[in-house]
Design an enzyme around this catalytic site. Structure first.
Site, PDB file in Angstrom:
ATOM      1  CG  ASP A 440      -1.887   1.124   1.288  1.00  0.00           C
ATOM      2  OD1 ASP A 440      -1.722   2.082   0.483  1.00  0.00           O
ATOM      3  OD2 ASP A 440      -2.837   1.062   2.096  1.00  0.00           O
ATOM      4  CG  HIS A 441       3.322   3.744  -3.172  1.00  0.00           C
ATOM      5  ND1 HIS A 441       4.215   4.443  -2.373  1.00  0.00           N
ATOM      6  CD2 HIS A 441       4.022   3.472  -4.311  1.00  0.00           C
ATOM      7  CE1 HIS A 441       5.351   4.593  -2.993  1.00  0.00           C
ATOM      8  NE2 HIS A 441       5.278   4.003  -4.181  1.00  0.00           N
TER       9      HIS A 441
END
Lengths: 470, 398
Positions: A440-441
């Protein structure tokens, strides 16, 4: 005196209407039996209509030039009461003549050449019974009849035609047709083109599917198969099966959509020579303390992951949108993606960071076993912090896994392959594995992800490196 | 023998041809009997002229020697009655009481003259227009209506009446008659069969096959062709380049061409043919030249194809009028008697109307009742399916 009405007869073998061209009598005239009262033009002939009564004309129902439905009254004649009943038969029911007390014409008899001919237009059609007592129901397959008391939802009724006087139209009979209405040659054509007639809207009479409809469907499909119809598919399996979206699949889909469209995914790949790890597995298999426990590559990857997480804790965290916080977990609830008959499940091993190898192996084995058996308790399905998916068991190398919702990372392990690989300055056949890491950036940057991934890769490439990380 | 041109307005009858069409009669020669005399083409046998003159004919007269004025008056009454019944039937159809009716207006003499020549044990195989023949066979007024009202498949018991259910199929009954006649020979009886058909039917294969078989087996059958000039809307001249009577000799069957509007000539011709049949001399073909003055059926509109002038010309040759004139001249038709005849005709018409409107429609399922003596499984299945279909309607589909 009694008033008798005379209804427009069927003058020509199955006519439904005729035009009254002219009257030969006027109201107040005395008419004899069989005296010509009108000229009527049918589709077939111009004919003279004789009076069925003797008496005084009391009413002419229609103007000359009017088209009259067969069965509608055209003239009323006042006849003497001593006119013997049966003289003209008008006292008998159902002889096509209408008594003035009757509310609507009821031309029950539509004589044609022999027998009963074309149905009279409009409301005078015989009314159908409610359809549950009808012919269609009684001709369904017997098992269906047996189930008729079950509370199955009623089929949607066709839109009622008000002009029909409440009588269902012909198509109304078959609200649940066994198959779409068409003709055998058209069915064959559809079959040859792989067109499912259930998906075709019929434009023929009563919705019958015509040749043109099928050809239009072929053209609309536009898949280039118009010119050369494909070989008919073997009919052992249905061309498509529709399954209601429920249960695991529905949950999975919701989770994937929620994840894919809330957490911006990024994926990194790392290909590793895992020959030493494979050799380690062989070594472990020969040791008494591991006997009876299933130590696999997955076990070692899981162990390496828990170690790498400790060094890169952002991978084991959660984006809490509602709270506006990033939650970093001090424990590892390790999710293991499991393919089960019910679909994909991701049960997790609680506090995997505290488990030694044997316990971890047993926990994972138990987890997947329970999942495949459908016995996973709901608590094991929520609250995971990071996951592993072993796509290698399906023989593939890499992919872009989608995050389990609420988690920041998922590691996919590909198949171990014997490949020519650089080894000590030469090319050798080595056991090679690709790791795919999605993260999850929002929470994890590429740097942390890369560190995490190379840590895992390093431990798999040289298990001894673990000593440097704990 | 009298020979008179029957019509100058009919193209067909205007033909002149010198061939001796009626001469050959191989069947008769073989049987050693004498057949009809040679005659000129287009000529018709006639005993009563349109204006009511009785003309002697050496060949025909002996066959009607017993028909005195009294008996002629009876034939007159028959014709008046059947015309009245026919008019009533047309009215009933127009009033919605009959599905269809094929009027016989203009053909009364052809049907009464031939029908009254038959014996009880002779058998009639008719087409659909022979209501007057049925009348001579004793069919009741009500029975006459049943089929046309659509309440029965057959109006009467063929065996007791001596008349088969009328054939709607064109010409098929000629084969039935021939077969029946062959059966009479096998039974050793001297009964005869008579097949009624129209000019159009002569183009059918069935009729030609029947002629071949009748000739080959010398069957005691009479082919009674009412040439009413129209096959529905097609004039006879389109399908017969020569008089229809000329065809029969080609099959080896002697023929007679008779004025079909002359009840006496028709009776004489039929009796002559019956005599040949009973003597074992084989079949005879009778062409009764007449005219259909009404529509083909009540569904037809003849004004679309009939020349009014032709219609008028045939009205002048009315079959009833000429007998009326003849009887008036001889003093055997008084005003009193004429009134009595009309009253009787009206009474029978009223009886027919009562009988017609009193006929109830049969239950729909009765259509299966007499298909076979014992029903087949298919029929049983159809019956149950139809019953289920009818059950869809309130009131059982009535």
């Amino acid at each position: 005196m009694t008033v008798k009405e005379f209804a427009m007869p069927d003058l020509g073998e199955g006519l439904t209407e005729s035009e009254l061209v002219s009257w030969s009598v006027a109201v107040g005239d005395w008419v004899e039996l069989n005296q010509v009262i009108a000229e009527v033009e049918t589709a077939k002939a111009l004919v003279q209509v004789p009076s069925p009564f003797a008496g005084v004309v009391s009413r002419l129902f229609v103007e000359p030039g009017t088209t009259v439905l067969v069965g509608a009254p055209i003239i009323a004649v006042e006849v003497a009461d001593d006119e013997a009943p049966g003289q003209d038969g008008s006292d008998r029911p159902g002889d096509g003549q209408v008594s003035p007390t009757r509310a609507e014409p009821a031309p029950e008899r539509n004589a044609v050449l022999v027998g009963y001919g074309a149905p009279v237009e409009s409301a005078s059609r015989p009314r159908r019974r409610a359809r549950d007592s009808g012919w269609v129901a009684s001709h369904r397959a017997l098992p269906a009849q047996g189930r008729s008391t079950a509370p199955t939802p009623a089929p949607p009724s066709p839109p009622a035609s008000t002009a029909d006087g409440g009588a269902p139209s012909r198509t109304g009979v078959g609200t649940t047709p066994v198959r779409p209405r068409s003709y055998p040659p058209v069915r064959k054509l559809a079959h040859e083109h792989g067109i499912n007639l259930a998906t075709v809207t019929g434009t023929g009479p009563d919705g019958v599917i015509t040749r043109e409809d099928v050809l239009a469907a072929v053209a609309a499909r536009g898949d280039g198969t118009t010119a050369t119809p494909p070989e008919p598919a073997p009919r052992t399996a249905p061309r498509e099966v529709r399954t209601p979206i429920t249960g695991v699949r529905k949950h999975t889909a919701a989770a994937m959509v929620a994840s894919a469209f809330t957490a911006p995914h990024a994926t990194e790949f790392l290909t590793v020579d895992v020959t030493p790890t494979v050799e380690l597995l062989e070594t472990l298999a020969g040791q008494r303390r591991f006997e009876g426990h299933r130590i696999t590559l997955l076990t070692l990857v899981a162990k390496a992951l828990t170690i790498a997480v400790r060094r890169n804790p952002t991978l084991n965290s959660r984006w809490d949108e509602a709270a506006g916080e990033i939650v970093q977990h001090g424990y590892v609830n390790l999710g293991i993606a499991a393919a089960t008959p019910r679909g994909l499940l991701v049960p997790h091993v609680k506090d995997a960071q505290d488990l030694d190898l044997v316990t971890l192996a047993d926990a994972i084995g138990h987890l997947t076993q329970e999942a495949r058996a459908g016995r996973t308790p709901p608590a094991d399905l929520v609250g995971g912090t990071i996951s592993i998916t072993n796509i290698g068991v399906f023989g593939v190398d890499a992919g872009t896994p989608i995050l389990n919702p609420g988690e920041a990372a998922i590691l996919a392990m590909g198949a171990v392959r014997r490949q020519p690989w650089e080894h000590r300055g030469e090319v050798a056949l080595r056991s090679v594995l690709t790791l795919s890491l999605s993260f999850d950036h929002r929470v994890v940057d590429g740097e942390q992800a890369s560190r995490f991934l190379t840590d895992v890769g390093a431990m798999l490439a040289e298990p001894g490196m673990t000593l440097t990380m704990v | 023998m009298l020979r008179s041109e029957i019509s100058r307005t009919s193209a067909h009858d205007d033909r002149t041809d010198d061939a001796q069409a009626g001469e050959l009669d191989p069947a008769d020669r073989r049987a050693g009997v004498t057949g009809p005399h040679p005659r000129t083409p287009g000529a018709v046998l006639q005993l009563i002229t349109p204006d009511g003159a009785r003309r002697p004919d050496a060949d025909l007269d002996p066959w009607v020697a017993d028909v005195d004025d009294e008996r002629l008056a009876a034939l007159y009454e028959d014709m008046v009655v059947v015309r009245r019944l026919d008019i009533e039937a047309v009215a009933l159809q127009r009033q919605g009481q009959l599905g269809l009716w094929p009027p016989l207006l203009g053909q009364e003499a052809a049907q009464i003259g031939s029908g009254r020549a038959l014996r009880r044990d002779d058998f009639v195989f008719s087409s659909y227009r022979e209501s007057a023949v049925a009348y001579t066979r004793g069919v009741t007024m009500t029975d006459l209506m049943r089929v046309w009202r659509g309440t029965a498949q057959a109006g009467w018991d063929p065996r007791s009446i001596g008349m088969a259910t009328p054939s709607i199929v064109i010409g098929a009954q000629t084969l039935h008659a021939t077969g029946y006649a062959m059966g009479c020979v096998m039974d050793g009886v001297d009964s005869a069969a008579i097949a009624y058909f129209g000019d159009g039917a002569t183009s059918q294969g069935d009729v030609n096959e029947a002629l071949v078989f009748a000739a080959s087996f010398a069957a005691p059958v009479i082919f009674f062709c009412q040439n009413n000039q129209w096959a529905i809307s097609e004039p006879v001249g389109l399908q017969a380049m020569r008089p229809l009577a000329d065809r029969a000799p080609g099959f080896g069957i002697p023929s007679l061409r008779v004025d079909g509007n002359d009840v006496l000539a028709v009776m004489a011709a039929t009796r002559q043919a019956l005599d040949r049949a009973r003597r074992g001399a084989g079949p005879t073909f009778i062409e009764a030249v007449t005219y259909r003055r009404g529509p083909h059926t009540t569904s037809d509109d003849p004004s679309r194809y009939v020349d009014p002038a032709v219609q008028q010309a045939w009205e002048a040759k009315d079959p009833i009028l000429r007998v009326e004139r003849l009887l008036e001249r001889s003093g055997h038709l008084t005003e009193e008697r004429a009134t009595a005849v009309r009253s009787r005709a009206d009474a029978l018409a009223a009886e027919m109307r009562r009988g017609c409107t009193g006929l109830d429609a049969p239950p729909p399922l009765s259509v299966f009742d007499h298909v076979y003596t014992s029903p087949t499984t298919w029929l049983v299945r159809q019956r149950s399916q139809y019953a289920a279909y009818l059950a869809m309607f309130e009131g059982g589909g009535r």
